[in-house]
Structure formats: structure tokens, C-alpha cells
Design a protein around this motif. Structure first.
Motif, mmCIF file in Angstrom:
data_model
loop_
_atom_site.group_PDB
_atom_site.id
_atom_site.type_symbol
_atom_site.label_atom_id
_atom_site.label_comp_id
_atom_site.label_asym_id
_atom_site.label_seq_id
_atom_site.Cartn_x
_atom_site.Cartn_y
_atom_site.Cartn_z
ATOM 1 N N PHE A 172 3.230 1.486 -3.468
ATOM 2 C CA PHE A 172 2.570 1.756 -4.742
ATOM 3 C C PHE A 172 1.616 2.937 -4.661
ATOM 4 N N LEU A 201 -6.499 -0.998 -0.138
ATOM 5 C CA LEU A 201 -5.968 -1.797 0.966
ATOM 6 C C LEU A 201 -6.259 -1.155 2.316
ATOM 7 N N ALA A 234 0.827 -1.208 0.000
ATOM 8 C CA ALA A 234 0.000 0.000 0.000
ATOM 9 C C ALA A 234 0.860 1.255 0.000
ATOM 10 N N ARG A 248 -4.417 4.132 -5.982
ATOM 11 C CA ARG A 248 -5.621 3.335 -5.815
ATOM 12 C C ARG A 248 -5.376 2.086 -4.969
ATOM 13 N N VAL A 249 -4.221 1.451 -5.190
ATOM 14 C CA VAL A 249 -3.874 0.251 -4.420
ATOM 15 C C VAL A 249 -3.906 0.586 -2.925
ATOM 16 N N ASP A 250 -3.246 1.692 -2.604
ATOM 17 C CA ASP A 250 -3.182 2.154 -1.216
ATOM 18 C C ASP A 250 -4.584 2.356 -0.665
#
Lengths: 349, 337
Positions: free
Chosen positions: A150, A158, A147, A153-155
Motif C-alpha cells: 500500500f 508501519l 506496508a 502513509r500506511v508504509d
């Protein structure tokens, strides 16, 4: 933040350029601080003694932990009886306790030696104390580092997942997971399948595997948040940029440069959480979802003893004392580690 | 501000929705239904029971039905069986002919005690847990926060060591030890208060102490650490330089900011305490919500599992919302974006 930069010196050749006079790394420095902290050293000593007790349990235990001698149920030695005013030895007026001095701390309601069970119980508590954090660090670290590194959005996804996991009542989730593991993987399964292997593994560990999994899967969120925060602050550092500029692949940056520099606070947080894991195990034993009988665990012994605390207080108090010392030790060690490693606490003292 | 609250309430629904899906899936994945017993029921009987509770429907239909029962309000009119009052949490009499009633939030029946609904459990057991939890929280705050403040202000003196000694003792002793110990000392030996049971103020003292003591230790440590950090800030030095008395420096400047991490912890703590604590309620024989967190799972009592989990989630998200609002009041620099 100054310390984060000092920590970075351990990560690469920059060390030699460091301003510290003796070129000590943070870890050596921290070790020295820790050694000066008497309470933390006491904690380490207690933990090491417990580890030795757990390892050499068969040699140390005076009796077998699972042999039931029904004639001696609830028996107690003389010194225990004189310690607790409400315990009266048989033969005296209103006496009800069988006196048997061969049980150094007394026997439980099934006539099993308390001392031997406490000695073997160290195995369960210490296993939970060491494996619980490993499971939660593995899950939390992966989620947090991914998270934080990267971002975007990933962060976002998650971290919202972490928020939602926080909305579960931990105990209910642990109980639900334990019920799931126990009934899905235990009992009659096709040999050769994953479920069978897991069930067998758990049975061979006296039921501890599922306790590890259950506890780990419900307590990784704090690790995830913490490691994400650490990654976010480390990510912007010059040495990461430097590593990137010389073409280090992302995975190598994460493993070689980011990980070593965020470990300190994680270890501190996890050490301070260990008492929580130990009390989870005690809780699970309390509700009957702990280790498989007759494997003894301190939590199980306390909850069994608590039922007859008015008549046989020794059955709850002695395992409670053992549990208390270990929790105390991990708390001291955690506090000591924090003072030695946590950058913010440095300025304070 | 209004936008912030609206967004948080939207978030509440998203959390509840996700929590309900995960729980529903997980609990149905656990083998053995609510009516699977040691001595198996005849297949026809089992099929009938499952049909009665719609447990033979496809999984997704069951979930949607459950959600619909809670979310969709209904209006009933005419003579209705009394049991409807138990099924729905909210029953509002509407004006008009034929006794129309608006009914909302049917949390379902309890499979294990067929005469009670989840709402009955909420109505009867939650107030008990709430009362115990609030008293425990008050005890925890009344002991923990002053202890932490004292330790921080008198750092490295005997007060600090004594206070933190008590605190580390408190964190190291789990409730499953303190509870029997308190029972033994005050109930059995001194006979000052009842050993267990519920109903009077005396009954509440020991369990509230047992619960509150552990948490007070946590709050004390947190208060101390946070206050020590704040006391090093520049604005404290500025205040002192201005000639503000040490007392006012602590009260006005340090405490206000130093309490922020403490408030953050109190939010979830509140949710956890008031929805019931299994160990303390079991040891002291208190008929609160706590036991349903365990018995519902071991008995596969699906509606009770869902009900207790969602209840906790609602309390948690609301408590966090209140914490966020308090932030704004304590520290105007914190803006809601």
C-alpha cells in the motif's frame, strides 16, 4: 534481479515462455543446488534425526525423565568419570561421585537420568525452532506486505513502528511479555474465558505456548523489513501490472503473485534466525521463565549444570553438545538455502 | 548535515516517548504490583506503601509524574538532604546566595532496594557493564573483521574454510555454553584466570572473551559476505584495470565499501553489549546492569524497568546516529535527505 524474474515463472502460465532450457522452476533448481551442498545435507540429516528422537522420545529414553532417585543424585557412569580428570569416583582418594553405570551419561542433582532428559529436551528445542519462525513470519509478513503493497502513509506508520520496536531490548521485552502471559492467563481463571483457554493450552504444552508467543512477538521486525523490501521490488514488475490489467483483485494479486515471489529470501533469513530462537528458549530457561518443570529443556539443563560445572561437568556439557549440534545443523542448512536461493550470492560462486 | 542531526535527535525523543508509553502500559498490565508478596501484607500497610510511591494515583497521572520527574529541571536552594544527590542524575551548583543547585533527571527510586535510586544503579553498575561491553566489542572486531577479510580474499581455499568453520562454530554456540566452558577450561582445569568475580583485569578476560567470541563469528560472516559482493563491483575492476596494486584495491576500494553493512550491525551491537548482558554477568558473578533487565521485571520494580529500557533505547538511537554519520564519511554518495 534476474532471478526474481525467473521466480516469477512459477507464478503463472509465463513459465512456458521462460528461456531456461529444461523449464525448471527456481525451487527445483534450488533443491538440486542444496543437495550438492554436503554441509547443508548434513544439517538436514541432523535435524531429521533430532525430529525422530523428539517424536519417539518415549520409546528411546532408557528411563523416565522425571523420576527422581535421590540415592543416585549426581551419579555418573565409569566412562564419564574417566573422561573428566576432576571427577573422582567414590572409594578412591578424595572421591565424591556415586558410580552407577545404568545412567549412560550420568544423573542430575535430583537423580534424574541425563540421557532421557536430553532426549525429551529435543521436543522443546525443536518445537521452538519450528514454531518460533512461524509466529514471526506471520506477524512480519502481514506488516511487511501491507506496508510495501500500500505504500505511502500506511508504509510510513508501519515502518516507524518497526523502528520503535527495534529500540526495545529484546530480552527485557520477552521477559516482560512472559511475565504478562504467565500471570494474566495462568493460575485461577474463569472457565470459558479466553484467558482460561490460553492458560490451559499453555499448561498442556508444558509452558511452551507463551514461549512461542513471547519470542515471536519480539522478533518479527526483521521479517517485516525484509518482506517490505521484497514487495517493493516485486510490485513494479511487469507481471503484476499484467495481472492488474486483466482485472485480478488486489487480494488475489498479493496471495497468488506477490507472496510466492518473495518467499525465498524470507525462508533463508528465517532459517538463519532459528538458532537465535533456540538460544532465546535456552535463555528463558536460564532465568527460570522457560518451560514448566519437570519438562526438560536443553537450556534449562545447561543452566542447572553450569552451577556445578567445576564438580560435575557432564551435567552441563552433554546437553550443551546436543544444543550445539542442532544449532550447527540449522546454521548449515540456512547457509545452504541462502546459497541455493539468494540471487545475489549466485553471481559470486 | 545539521538538519539531519536535528531531525534524528527529534526522532530520538519520539522513540523514547513511545517506548516509555508502551513499557509503562505493559508493565502496569502485568498483574501483581511491586509489593504483592506470597504472604500478603495487611491492606492498610499496602495502602500506605502504595501511597508513599504514588502508586494509588490514576494510571495517566502516574505516567505524567514519571515523565515530569525526568524531564523537568528543578532549582533547589538552602540546606537539602543528601539523598537528593542520589535522586537526580545531574546536580549542578549554580552561583548565587543560599547554595542554589540545578537538578535534573530524577529517574525514581528502586522499590526493591529502598536505599538505592535508579540513578545509583546507573552510577554504580553501568560503568562495569560498559567496560565489559566495550572490551567484548573490541575483541569481536579484532577477531571477526580480519577473519572475514581473510576468508573473502582467499575464497574457497583452506583459509576460507577454516575461518568460516570457526565462525559457524561461534554462531552455533550460545553464550550459555561458551561461558561455562571457558570457566571450566581456563578457570577450573588450567587455573590461569579467576573463575568468576570482578575487580581486576584478570577477572575481565573470560567474560569478555565469552561475549566477544559469539559476536566475532557474526561479524566475520558478515564481513566475508559483504566483501565478496563488493569485490564483484565494476569499480573494483576499473581500479585493477588502472593498474592499482591488489593491496590498494582491497584497502582503498573494497574495504571502505565492504565495511558499511558491518558498521550497521556494530551500532546496535554496541548498545546491546554496553548496557549489560544478563547471562554472562550472572555466570561470572559480575555486578553489572544485566541482571536488572530480568530482576526488575520479576520484582515489578517499575522505575528500574523504565530506567533500563529507556537507557537501552537512548544508547541504541545514539549508536545508530553515529553509524549514520560514519556512513557519510565512508561513502560520500550516501546523502542525508
Amino acid at each position: 534481479m534476474a532471478v526474481m524474474e525467473q521466480q516469477s515463472h512459477t507464478a503463472g502460465p509465463v513459465t512456458r515462455l521462460g528461456a531456461r532450457p529444461k523449464g525448471e522452476s527456481l525451487w527445483v533448481d534450488a533443491w538440486k543446488r542444496l543437495r550438492r551442498n554436503r554441509l547443508a545435507v548434513l544439517g538436514v540429516v541432523i535435524i531429521v534425526i533430532n525430529l525422530l528422537v523428539a517424536i519417539f522420545a518415549p520409546a528411546l529414553a532408557p528411563k523416565d525423565y522425571k523420576t527422581q532417585v535421590l540415592a543416585d543424585n549426581n551419579a555418573a557412569p565409569e566412562w564419564v568419570i574417566s573422561l573428566f580428570p576432576n571427577m573422582k569416583a567414590k572409594g578412591t582418594e578424595g572421591g565424591f561421585v556415586t558410580v552407577n553405570n545404568s545412567y549412560l551419561l550420568g544423573a542430575d542433582s535430583l537423580g534424574r537420568d541425563l540421557l532421557s532428559r536430553i532426549i525429551y529436551g529435543a521436543r522443546v528445542s525443536l518445537a521452538v525452532a519450528f514454531v518460533g519462525p512461524v509466529v514471526s513470519i506471520i506477524i512480519g509478513l502481514i506488516v511487511g506486505v501491507v506496508a510495501g503493497f500500500f505504500g505511502g502513509r500506511v508504509d510510513n506508520i508501519l515502518m516507524r513502528l518497526v523502528d520503535i520496536m527495534y529500540a526495545f531490548p529484546t530480552f527485557l521485552l520477552v521477559v516482560l511479555l512472559m511475565a504478562f502471559f504467565r500471570t494474566s492467563f495462568g493460575g485461577a481463571q474463569q472457565p470459558g474465558t479466553l484467558a482460561y483457554t490460553l492458560g490451559e493450552l499453555d499448561a498442556s504444552m508444558g509452558g511452551m505456548l507463551f514461549i512461542f508467543l513471547g519470542i515471536g512477538m519480539t522478533s518479527w521486525m526483521q521479517m517485516a523489513r525484509l518482506s517490505r523490501g521484497q514487495v517493493l521490488s516485486v510490485r513494479e514488475k511487469e507481471y503484476i501490472e499484467a495481472a492488474r490489467s486483466i482485472g485480478t483483485p488486489t487480494r488475489a494479486i498479493m496471495v497468488q503473485h506477490v507472496l510466492p515471489n518473495i518467499l525465498g529470501p524470507l525462508i533463508v533469513a528465517e532459517t538463519l534466525t532459528i538458532p537465535t530462537y533456540i538460544s532465546y528458549e535456552a535463555f528463558l530457561s536460564f532465568i527460570g521463565l522457560g518451560v514448566n518443570p519437570p519438562t526438560p529443556s536443553w537450556g534449562g539443563m545447561i543452566s542447572e549444570g553450569a552451577r556445578s560445572i567445576a564438580t560435575y561437568p557432564n551435567q552441563a556439557l552433554f546437553p550443551a553438545l546436543a544444543l550445539f549440534f542442532v544449532m550447527f545443523a540449522f546454521n548449515f542448512l540456512g547457509d545452504g538455502l541462502r546459497d541455493a536461493l539468494d540471487p545475489r550470492m549466485r553471481g559470486v560462486d | 548535515m545539521a538538519r539531519f542531526i536535528a531531525r534524528r535527535i527529534l526522532w530520538l525523543f519520539l522513540v523514547l516517548f513511545t517506548v516509555s508509553i508502551i513499557t509503562f502500559t505493559l508493565m502496569h498490565a502485568v498483574p501483581g504490583g511491586p509489593f504483592a508478596q506470597e504472604k500478603a501484607l495487611p491492606p492498610a500497610v499496602l495502602a500506605n506503601i502504595n501511597a508513599k510511591y504514588n502508586l494509588d494515583d490514576p494510571f495517566l497521572i502516574q505516567y505524567l509524574n514519571y515523565l515530569g520527574d525526568i524531564l523537568l529541571p528543578r532549582i533547589t536552594s538552602g540546606k537539602q538532604p543528601k539523598s537528593l544527590e542520589h535522586e537526580f542524575l545531574i546536580n549542578i551548583k549554580l552561583p548565587g546566595e543560599g547554595d542554589p543547585t540545578l537538578r535534573w533527571m530524577n529517574w525514581g527510586p528502586s522499590y526493591k532496594s529502598s536505599s538505592r535510586t535508579v540513578n545509583d544503579i546507573f552510577r554504580e553498575n553501568l560503568p562495569i557493564s560498559f567496560q565489559l561491553g566495550v572490551s567484548a566489542l573490541v575483541i569481536a572486531m579484532c577477531i571477526g573483521i580480519p577473519l572475514g577479510i581473510m576468508a573473502a580474499l582467499k575464497r574457497n581455499t583452506v583459509y576460507d574454510y577454516a575461518g568460516m568453520g570457526v565462525a559457524i562454530f561461534g554462531v552455533s554456540v550460545p553464550v550459555i555454553i561458551t561461558a561455562p566452558l571457558l570457566q571450566y577450561i581456563f578457570g577450573v582445569q588450567l587455573r590461569a584466570v579467576p573463575v568468576s568475580g570482578w575487580g581486576s583485569f584478570q577477572h575481565m578476560i573470560l567474560p569478555a572473551l565469552a561475549l566477544g567470541f559469539t559476536q566475532s563469528a557474526l561479524l566475520a560472516r558478515l564481513t566475508r559476505a559483504s566483501l565478496l559482493q563488493v569485490m564483484n563491483e565494476d569499480y573494483i575492476r576499473t581500479a585493477r584495470a588502472k593498474g592499482v596494486s591488489e593491496r590498494m584495491v582491497v584497502i582503498r576500494h573494497a574495504l571502505k565499501n565492504g565495511m558499511i553493512p558491518v558498521i550497521t550491525v556494530i551500532g546496535p551491537l554496541f548498545a546491546a553489549l554496553v548496557t549489560g548482558t544478563f547471562v554472562v554477568e550472572t555466570i561470572f558473578g559480575i555486578p553489572g546492569m544485566g541482571r536488572f533487565f530480568v530482576t526488575s521485571v520479576t520484582g515489578r520494580d517499575y522505575p528500574v524497568i523504565m530506567g533500563t529500557i529507556l537507557l537501552y533505547a537512548i544508547f541504541l538511537v545514539l549508536a545508530n546516529l553515529i553509524v549514520d554519520l560514519i556512513y557519510a564519511w565512508v561513502d560520500p554518495r550516501i546523502r542525508f535527505d
